[in-house]
Design a protein around this motif. Structure first.
Motif, PDB file in Angstrom:
ATOM      1  N   ASP A  83       3.676  17.671   5.418  1.00 53.02           N
ATOM      2  CA  ASP A  83       3.394  16.653   6.767  1.00 53.02           C
ATOM      3  C   ASP A  83       3.142  15.238   6.518  1.00 53.02           C
ATOM      4  N   CYS A  84       3.784  15.221   7.695  1.00 56.99           N
ATOM      5  CA  CYS A  84       4.384  13.632   8.091  1.00 56.99           C
ATOM      6  C   CYS A  84       3.499  11.980   7.205  1.00 56.99           C
ATOM      7  N   THR A  85       2.301  12.356   7.608  1.00 57.53           N
ATOM      8  CA  THR A  85       1.605  11.594   6.126  1.00 57.53           C
ATOM      9  C   THR A  85       1.067  11.865   4.956  1.00 57.53           C
ATOM     10  N   ALA A  86       1.448  12.663   4.797  1.00 58.11           N
ATOM     11  CA  ALA A  86       1.337  13.317   3.458  1.00 58.11           C
ATOM     12  C   ALA A  86       1.774  12.203   1.679  1.00 58.11           C
ATOM     13  N   MET A 108       6.362  10.118   6.580  1.00 58.01           N
ATOM     14  CA  MET A 108       7.903  10.041   6.806  1.00 58.01           C
ATOM     15  C   MET A 108       7.965  10.642   8.361  1.00 58.01           C
ATOM     16  N   ALA A 109       8.561  11.042   9.042  1.00 54.76           N
ATOM     17  CA  ALA A 109       8.989  11.049  10.642  1.00 54.76           C
ATOM     18  C   ALA A 109      10.277  10.760  11.102  1.00 54.76           C
ATOM     19  N   GLY A 110      11.282  11.817  11.707  1.00 54.30           N
ATOM     20  CA  GLY A 110      12.152  11.387  12.583  1.00 54.30           C
ATOM     21  C   GLY A 110      12.180  10.253  13.476  1.00 54.30           C
ATOM     22  N   ALA A 146       0.875  -1.207   0.240  1.00 54.74           N
ATOM     23  CA  ALA A 146       0.388  -0.071   0.000  1.00 54.74           C
ATOM     24  C   ALA A 146       0.806   1.237  -0.029  1.00 54.74           C
ATOM     25  N   ALA A 147       1.475   0.918   0.696  1.00 50.98           N
ATOM     26  CA  ALA A 147       3.209   2.656   0.450  1.00 50.98           C
ATOM     27  C   ALA A 147       3.963   2.289   1.435  1.00 50.98           C
ATOM     28  N   ILE A 148       5.155   2.964   1.605  1.00 45.20           N
ATOM     29  CA  ILE A 148       6.314   2.927   1.920  1.00 45.20           C
ATOM     30  C   ILE A 148       6.595   4.195   2.827  1.00 45.20           C
ATOM     31  N   GLY A 149       6.575   3.852   4.213  1.00 42.07           N
ATOM     32  CA  GLY A 149       7.092   4.619   5.157  1.00 42.07           C
ATOM     33  C   GLY A 149       8.763   5.171   5.404  1.00 42.07           C
ATOM     34  N   ALA A 164       6.730   4.323  11.964  1.00 45.77           N
ATOM     35  CA  ALA A 164       5.905   4.946  10.289  1.00 45.77           C
ATOM     36  C   ALA A 164       5.500   4.513   9.119  1.00 45.77           C
ATOM     37  N   ALA A 165       5.648   3.022  10.142  1.00 45.82           N
ATOM     38  CA  ALA A 165       3.933   2.457   9.641  1.00 45.82           C
ATOM     39  C   ALA A 165       2.781   2.424   9.676  1.00 45.82           C
ATOM     40  N   MET A 166       3.093   3.532  11.463  1.00 46.42           N
ATOM     41  CA  MET A 166       0.954   3.977  11.040  1.00 46.42           C
ATOM     42  C   MET A 166       1.264   5.313  10.728  1.00 46.42           C
TER      43      MET A 166
END
Length: 490
Positions: free
Chosen positions: A215-218, A237-239, A73-76, A437-439
């Motif tokens: 955004d972190c969820t963009a 994405m997030a640190g 579904a996506a990469i974090g 990151a998965a969340m």
């Protein structure tokens, strides 16, 4: 709709890719260590091309594990935060070594700015202190000292690790998420603030070199189909420390987590209101969703797991990192030995970049078990100092949720509970950074409506450690620590 998530977790010493399902269950992991470069005292560098190649290899392994890109579904992405990369916009290849967050080469530059009286204004805008830990002074130093960066002209791009990886994964999207941007000393973190012209001018960093803050969820783009045989959205994405806080479901004000990895990083969520510290803690963005920011108060300790690695690799006292727990249990106490782990200076709440590590209390009765125990005890002492600073800023901890590789040590987890007089909780799945990151990616991909829902579903069970030390024993040990600490602070 596919419901598997790949997380790229870029640490300080290794690259890892992990595969999760939508419930947060880990399905697989691939990891590669990369080299640490120490070109001089206080200097720490990485080869960003080596990181890129390791990222490709690990991600491809997890794509194969998932059965191909159609099932993802996506990469974090989560990453070591303040490390800064310089690359060519045309080729994507790095133009210089990456300067790592541990690097202290700009200590004199930061001291000059502090002596000139700039720190209060810098802290008011960025939430950070003038310290070489953060990215801004690193960028400025590189622009002054590496002529090839100036020669690159408009081809030069600058960003933290996640920014660099997104650029190469997508073939040109130059973005950074708000949590990483908030660690550069170049961003105004209040409200909807972005890169700040005054801060950029202070450090001598042209804003045109910097990425767009998102955004972190963009969903910031999709991977180049040629890389993995199909395009995959990059949607979270997030640190690393913010990701771990999210993975521990510390989203409500006062909820606190500590990650014990290379360093130790403690964050306490503060909600939509930005915290202000009078005790040399940091205000940072915890997450940004839909343009709305929530914040955290943070204390950063530079040396945690890297201390055990140094005992193993630098001094040869340990055959493996795991041996430290057995050694600590093999003696009834520390034998009067205290280890102040200032191998990369001291972070919060002292902020002494020039401080040097010290082992005190040695005698002929001391053995390697006492030194190993002192190294583990130092983690609880540093956490105790931070807890006092948080409390002085009006943010006391009700309990503590721990994670990171070092948190797997049962002896250390119990010692934290004992010295902090708090219940310490450790999730069964200790890789909270990757889970956070998965969340984020799951929310960005539309699998969950918000982070609170994702955290409620994806975070698993935890083990609790209950304090078992009396006040007199705790006071005796803390007195010894404070005496050892005072010797390197004076």
């Amino acid at each position: 709709m596919p419901e598997k998530i790949i997380v790229i977790d870029e640490g300080t010493t290794s690259t890892r890719a992990m595969l999760f399902d939508a419930s947060g269950t880990p399905l697989g992991s691939a990891q590669r260590e990369f080299r640490q470069h120490y070109p001089g005292p206080g200097l720490v560098e990485h080869d960003a091309e080596e990181i890129w190649q390791a990222t490709l290899a690990c991600t491809r392994t997890m794509i194969d594990k998932a059965g191909g890109t159609a099932n993802i579904a996506a990469i974090g992405i989560t990453n070591q935060r303040e490390t800064i990369v310089f690359w060519d916009r045309t080729t994507g290849r790095p133009l210089a070594p990456a300067i790592v967050w541990q690097d202290r080469r700009t200590a004199a530059d930061c001291a000059k700015l502090k002596e000139a009286g700039h720190e209060p204004a810098v802290q008011a805008k960025s939430g950070l202190l003038l310290d070489p830990y953060f990215s801004g002074s690193k960028i400025a130093w590189a622009l002054r000292n590496w002529p090839r960066l100036a020669e690159a002209g408009d081809r030069l791009a600058v960003g933290t690790i996640e920014s660099y990886l997104v650029y190469r994964l997508t073939g040109g999207a130059h973005v950074t998420d708000a949590t990483n941007a908030s660690r550069t000393l170049l961003m105004a973190i209040d409200g909807s603030g972005g890169w700040d012209g005054g801060l950029c001018d202070l450090f001598g960093v042209p804003m045109r070199l910097l990425p767009e803050i998102v955004d972190c969820t963009a969903t910031v783009g999709t991977t180049d189909p040629e890389l993995f045989g199909g395009a995959i959205p990059i949607a979270g994405m997030a640190g690393d420390q913010q990701a771990a806080t999210i993975g521990q479901a510390c989203l409500a004000p006062g909820q606190t987590k500590a990650t014990f990895g290379t360093g130790a990083f403690i964050l306490s969520a503060s909600g939509a209101e930005r915290p202000h510290s009078a005790n040399r803690l940091l205000a940072t963005i915890l997450v940004q969703e839909g343009g709305r920011r929530s914040y955290a108060l943070e204390g950063s300790v530079f040396v945690a797991g890297s201390l055990i690695k140094w005992l193993r690799d630098g001094l040869g006292l340990l055959a493996s990192a795991g041996e430290s727990e057995a050694l600590a249990r093999s003696v009834p106490d520390n034998g009067g030995v205290y280890l102040v782990p200032a191998l990369a200076g001291l972070g919060a709440p002292h902020w002494r970049p020039g401080a040097l590590a010290a082992i005190s209390g040695l005698s002929f009765a001391s053995g390697k078990a006492h030194v190993a125990r002192a190294a583990l005890e130092a983690q609880a002492y540093q956490a105790h100092d931070l807890k006092a600073a948080f409390a002085a800023d009006g943010v006391d901890w009700a309990d503590l949720r721990i994670d990171g590789g070092m948190a797997a040590n049962d002896w250390m987890a119990q010692d934290l509970a004992d010295m902090l007089a708090l219940i310490v909780e450790r999730p069964e799945f200790v890789e909270s950074t990757a889970l956070g990151a998965a969340m984020l990616a799951a929310c960005g991909a539309g699998l969950y409506p918000d982070l609170a829902t994702a955290a409620g579903t994806m975070r698993g069970r935890a083990t609790r450690f209950i304090p078992a030390l009396n006040d007199a024993q705790r006071k005796t040990r803390l007195t010894g620590w404070q005496s050892a600490l005072a010797k390197i602070l004076t």
